[in-house]
Write a protein that holds these residues in place. Structure first.
Motif, PDB file in Angstrom:
ATOM      1  N   VAL A  16      23.713  34.905  50.263  1.00  0.00           N
ATOM      2  CA  VAL A  16      23.459  34.990  51.706  1.00  0.00           C
ATOM      3  C   VAL A  16      23.559  33.586  52.306  1.00  0.00           C
ATOM      4  CG1 VAL A  16      21.762  35.518  53.500  1.00  0.00           C
ATOM      5  CG2 VAL A  16      22.035  37.065  51.544  1.00  0.00           C
ATOM      6  N   GLU A  17      24.554  33.394  53.146  1.00  0.00           N
ATOM      7  CA  GLU A  17      24.806  32.075  53.728  1.00  0.00           C
ATOM      8  C   GLU A  17      24.160  31.918  55.112  1.00  0.00           C
ATOM      9  OE1 GLU A  17      29.036  32.097  53.821  1.00  0.00           O
ATOM     10  OE2 GLU A  17      29.259  31.950  51.638  1.00  0.00           O
ATOM     11  N   ILE A  18      24.323  32.926  55.938  1.00  0.00           N
ATOM     12  CA  ILE A  18      23.901  32.839  57.338  1.00  0.00           C
ATOM     13  C   ILE A  18      22.872  33.927  57.642  1.00  0.00           C
ATOM     14  CG2 ILE A  18      24.658  32.993  59.758  1.00  0.00           C
ATOM     15  CD1 ILE A  18      25.728  30.532  58.326  1.00  0.00           C
ATOM     16  N   ILE A  19      21.843  33.554  58.382  1.00  0.00           N
ATOM     17  CA  ILE A  19      20.879  34.532  58.905  1.00  0.00           C
ATOM     18  C   ILE A  19      20.910  34.438  60.418  1.00  0.00           C
ATOM     19  CG2 ILE A  19      18.469  35.258  58.995  1.00  0.00           C
ATOM     20  CD1 ILE A  19      18.101  33.915  56.249  1.00  0.00           C
TER      21      ILE A  19
ATOM     22  N   ARG B 201      28.251  47.915  58.276  1.00  0.00           N
ATOM     23  CA  ARG B 201      29.481  48.348  58.937  1.00  0.00           C
ATOM     24  C   ARG B 201      30.654  47.425  58.619  1.00  0.00           C
ATOM     25  NH1 ARG B 201      33.618  49.406  59.941  1.00  0.00           N
ATOM     26  NH2 ARG B 201      34.652  50.251  61.782  1.00  0.00           N
ATOM     27  N   TYR B 202      30.394  46.126  58.607  1.00  0.00           N
ATOM     28  CA  TYR B 202      31.433  45.132  58.346  1.00  0.00           C
ATOM     29  C   TYR B 202      31.261  44.566  56.932  1.00  0.00           C
ATOM     30  CZ  TYR B 202      31.904  45.376  63.418  1.00  0.00           C
ATOM     31  OH  TYR B 202      32.076  45.815  64.705  1.00  0.00           O
ATOM     32  N   SER B 203      32.366  44.198  56.305  1.00  0.00           N
ATOM     33  CA  SER B 203      32.335  43.828  54.893  1.00  0.00           C
ATOM     34  C   SER B 203      31.338  42.725  54.570  1.00  0.00           C
ATOM     35  CB  SER B 203      33.735  43.387  54.441  1.00  0.00           C
ATOM     36  OG  SER B 203      34.653  44.445  54.530  1.00  0.00           O
ATOM     37  N   ASP B 204      31.303  41.671  55.372  1.00  0.00           N
ATOM     38  CA  ASP B 204      30.562  40.471  54.971  1.00  0.00           C
ATOM     39  C   ASP B 204      29.152  40.378  55.528  1.00  0.00           C
ATOM     40  OD1 ASP B 204      31.289  40.024  57.630  1.00  0.00           O
ATOM     41  OD2 ASP B 204      31.481  37.854  57.325  1.00  0.00           O
ATOM     42  N   ARG B 205      28.680  41.382  56.271  1.00  0.00           N
ATOM     43  CA  ARG B 205      27.367  41.259  56.893  1.00  0.00           C
ATOM     44  C   ARG B 205      26.669  42.606  57.035  1.00  0.00           C
ATOM     45  NH1 ARG B 205      31.636  40.532  60.035  1.00  0.00           N
ATOM     46  NH2 ARG B 205      31.815  41.366  62.137  1.00  0.00           N
TER      47      ARG B 205
ATOM     48  N   GLU C 188      37.930  34.762  46.411  1.00  0.00           N
ATOM     49  CA  GLU C 188      36.792  34.822  47.328  1.00  0.00           C
ATOM     50  C   GLU C 188      37.060  35.810  48.459  1.00  0.00           C
ATOM     51  OE1 GLU C 188      35.024  31.814  50.700  1.00  0.00           O
ATOM     52  OE2 GLU C 188      35.522  30.949  48.737  1.00  0.00           O
ATOM     53  N   TRP C 189      38.267  35.768  48.995  1.00  0.00           N
ATOM     54  CA  TRP C 189      38.654  36.654  50.097  1.00  0.00           C
ATOM     55  C   TRP C 189      38.685  38.108  49.639  1.00  0.00           C
ATOM     56  CZ3 TRP C 189      38.456  37.974  54.705  1.00  0.00           C
ATOM     57  CH2 TRP C 189      39.434  38.690  55.394  1.00  0.00           C
ATOM     58  N   ALA C 190      39.234  38.353  48.452  1.00  0.00           N
ATOM     59  CA  ALA C 190      39.302  39.709  47.916  1.00  0.00           C
ATOM     60  C   ALA C 190      37.901  40.266  47.669  1.00  0.00           C
ATOM     61  CB  ALA C 190      40.125  39.722  46.631  1.00  0.00           C
ATOM     62  N   HIS C 191      37.006  39.426  47.162  1.00  0.00           N
ATOM     63  CA  HIS C 191      35.631  39.860  46.898  1.00  0.00           C
ATOM     64  C   HIS C 191      34.918  40.214  48.196  1.00  0.00           C
ATOM     65  CE1 HIS C 191      31.897  40.326  44.824  1.00  0.00           C
ATOM     66  NE2 HIS C 191      31.320  39.292  45.422  1.00  0.00           N
ATOM     67  N   LEU C 192      35.150  39.405  49.219  1.00  0.00           N
ATOM     68  CA  LEU C 192      34.529  39.646  50.530  1.00  0.00           C
ATOM     69  C   LEU C 192      34.976  40.998  51.087  1.00  0.00           C
ATOM     70  CD1 LEU C 192      32.752  37.791  52.408  1.00  0.00           C
ATOM     71  CD2 LEU C 192      34.828  37.398  53.700  1.00  0.00           C
ATOM     72  N   LYS C 193      36.266  41.279  51.005  1.00  0.00           N
ATOM     73  CA  LYS C 193      36.799  42.527  51.547  1.00  0.00           C
ATOM     74  C   LYS C 193      36.329  43.760  50.776  1.00  0.00           C
ATOM     75  CE  LYS C 193      41.191  41.378  51.533  1.00  0.00           C
ATOM     76  NZ  LYS C 193      42.658  41.523  51.732  1.00  0.00           N
ATOM     77  N   SER C 194      36.010  43.564  49.498  1.00  0.00           N
ATOM     78  CA  SER C 194      35.605  44.699  48.663  1.00  0.00           C
ATOM     79  C   SER C 194      34.138  45.058  48.803  1.00  0.00           C
ATOM     80  CB  SER C 194      35.891  44.381  47.194  1.00  0.00           C
ATOM     81  OG  SER C 194      35.023  43.364  46.727  1.00  0.00           O
ATOM     82  N   CYS C 195      33.382  44.262  49.571  1.00  0.00           N
ATOM     83  CA  CYS C 195      31.926  44.429  49.616  1.00  0.00           C
ATOM     84  C   CYS C 195      31.502  45.696  50.352  1.00  0.00           C
ATOM     85  CB  CYS C 195      31.275  43.221  50.272  1.00  0.00           C
ATOM     86  SG  CYS C 195      29.483  43.267  50.246  1.00  0.00           S
ATOM     87  N   LYS C 196      32.288  46.121  51.342  1.00  0.00           N
ATOM     88  CA  LYS C 196      31.893  47.289  52.124  1.00  0.00           C
ATOM     89  C   LYS C 196      31.877  48.524  51.239  1.00  0.00           C
ATOM     90  CE  LYS C 196      31.069  49.660  55.943  1.00  0.00           C
ATOM     91  NZ  LYS C 196      30.727  50.925  55.279  1.00  0.00           N
ATOM     92  N   ALA C 197      30.721  49.179  51.203  1.00  0.00           N
ATOM     93  CA  ALA C 197      30.575  50.364  50.351  1.00  0.00           C
ATOM     94  C   ALA C 197      31.422  51.513  50.854  1.00  0.00           C
ATOM     95  CB  ALA C 197      29.106  50.768  50.286  1.00  0.00           C
TER      96      ALA C 197
ATOM     97  N   GLY D 179      29.192  40.259  47.905  1.00  0.00           N
ATOM     98  CA  GLY D 179      30.143  39.845  48.930  1.00  0.00           C
ATOM     99  C   GLY D 179      29.509  39.662  50.292  1.00  0.00           C
ATOM    100  N   LEU D 180      28.254  40.050  50.430  1.00  0.00           N
ATOM    101  CA  LEU D 180      27.559  39.865  51.712  1.00  0.00           C
ATOM    102  C   LEU D 180      27.278  38.388  51.938  1.00  0.00           C
ATOM    103  CD1 LEU D 180      25.024  42.848  51.693  1.00  0.00           C
ATOM    104  CD2 LEU D 180      27.007  42.558  53.188  1.00  0.00           C
ATOM    105  N   ARG D 181      27.641  37.907  53.103  1.00  0.00           N
ATOM    106  CA  ARG D 181      27.437  36.500  53.433  1.00  0.00           C
ATOM    107  C   ARG D 181      26.438  36.298  54.570  1.00  0.00           C
ATOM    108  NH1 ARG D 181      29.231  36.329  49.201  1.00  0.00           N
ATOM    109  NH2 ARG D 181      31.172  35.429  48.449  1.00  0.00           N
ATOM    110  N   GLU D 182      26.122  37.350  55.284  1.00  0.00           N
ATOM    111  CA  GLU D 182      25.324  37.195  56.503  1.00  0.00           C
ATOM    112  C   GLU D 182      24.384  38.381  56.671  1.00  0.00           C
ATOM    113  OE1 GLU D 182      26.247  36.553  61.291  1.00  0.00           O
ATOM    114  OE2 GLU D 182      27.811  36.252  59.775  1.00  0.00           O
TER     115      GLU D 182
END
Length: 395
Positions: free
Chosen positions: A196-199, A114-118, A386-395, A164-167
């Motif tokens: 993947v940074e955070i679980i 649902r959210y770009s980074d997780r 980095e910010w642009a890549h994170l925002k683009s992750c949401k399919a 772009g997924l971090r979590e």
């Protein structure tokens, strides 16, 4: 002030070694009307729900949590969390099978993006207690102990391919109902994915079966750090000596614990109860994180508070409760609209760049924003990609 955390009332007929064994608790869960009738004097509304609500949502609780629901006025509050009621099978103001729109945002089997980074990774659909306010009744309670291997690999492939997924948030069902070996496998596979940074692990086991938080489990989580544990305490009566031991075992080993509570009508929707829960949690080094508005899932209408009531509680706490102990009041917009924060509004007017406020204790003041031409942006060129890549992750 030091708080008193009583030990759970273990029946004399049950050996302490059994009572404190999490697998014993799950094997001896109360599941049927007859099971519950051995421990509770069921009223007609509860009996009607056992008969008429079978298709809506399973019923289950651990002996440990059932014992807490048999103790005085607080027990009556907890009883409403675990016990089905006739109101569940009556038509309410809003009845949604999937209030969070998770089916719309399903990126792969068992994976919600649902959210770009997780992403939310549903590794099991089993819980040790089926809370009557559950928001995921469309999924939870289908009795699949662990995700099928094909679905598991599809979910991992999706996470690997979306850099772009971090979590990753492990949920279900309750991810801590799976075995240590299965959980270790999941954490190992996720940690092997470089981006993947955070679980996070969202679990109610520290509440309803705290004996699950064993030394072995904690070492597995510690090995795969950073792993955050998101607990789900809703009432101060859930903080027993056993729960305290479980929480301290986690934080003593460097595992951050944050709590997400749900405001529930007639159960905890009072500022005295909210502050009592969150001050005790903070004392135990657990950060109160969210105070959720109850989602309008099927059969929960009688358990939902009004937004106005929730805001009154939040406003009453404002200024009297440390910001460390203050959870964020939040509502999940139905159909997958995401979270929106609800906060008391102390702004009483605006004239140009001047905003007028009346604080929680009546103090009046104004705040003048700088002129737009004075606003400068820093050099963020090192971080913009980095910010642009994170925002683009949401399919």
């Amino acid at each position: 002030m030091k708080f008193h955390f009583p030990r759970s009332p273990r029946p004399e007929s049950i050996a302490e070694s059994d009572w404190n064994n999490w697998t014993w608790q799950l094997r001896h869960s109360l599941k049927t009307q007859d099971d519950f009738a051995l421990h509770f004097a069921l009223n007609e509304d509860e009996k009607a729900a056992f008969v008429g609500g079978k298709e809506l949502f399973n019923v289950r609780t651990t002996p440990y949590y059932a014992s807490l629901a048999q103790q005085g006025p607080d027990g009556q509050s907890l009883r409403q969390i675990l016990m089905p009621h006739r109101f569940e099978i009556e038509e309410g103001d809003q009845q949604m099978l999937d209030p969070l729109g998770e089916r719309v945002n399903k990126a792969a089997p068992r994976l919600i993006h649902r959210y770009s980074d997780r992403v939310l990774f549903l590794i099991t659909d089993i819980c040790s207690v089926y809370c009557r306010f559950c928001t995921r009744k469309h999924f939870t309670g289908q009795e699949q102990a662990f995700i099928r291997n094909e679905e598991y690999e599809q979910a991992l492939a999706y996470i690997r391919s979306h850099t772009g997924l971090r979590e990753v948030i492990l949920s279900g069902g309750d991810p801590l109902t799976v075995s240590d070996k299965q959980l270790d496998r999941v954490l190992t596979d996720l940690r092997a994915i470089e981006h993947v940074e955070i679980i996070r692990i969202g679990s109610r086991m520290p509440v309803v079966c705290p004996m699950r938080i064993t030394g072995d489990l904690v070492q597995i989580m510690k090995k795969h750090k950073p792993v955050f544990l998101m607990s789900h305490f809703n009432h101060p009566a859930e903080l027993t000596a056993e729960a305290v031991e479980a929480l301290e075992r986690l934080v003593d080993n460097g595992i951050p614990v944050m709590n997400q509570m749900v405001l529930l009508n007639g159960i905890n929707n009072h500022p005295a109860l909210v502050q009592a829960l969150n001050r005790r949690l903070l004392y135990l080094r657990v950060k109160p994180y969210y105070m959720f508005q109850c989602d309008p899932s099927q059969g929960t209408d009688h358990l939902r508070t009004s937004v106005e009531d929730s805001l009154e509680i939040q406003k009453e706490l404002w200024g009297h409760l440390s910001g460390l102990a203050m959870p964020n009041l939040s509502l999940d917009i139905p159909n997958g609209g995401g979270k929106t924060y609800l906060v008391p509004n102390f702004e009483v007017g605006q004239e140009g760049r001047t905003r007028h406020y009346v604080g929680w204790d009546g103090v009046k003041a104004e705040y003048i924003s700088p002129a737009p031409e004075k606003i400068r942006k820093p050099d963020a060129s090192l971080y913009e990609a980095e910010w642009a890549h994170l925002k683009s992750c949401k399919a």
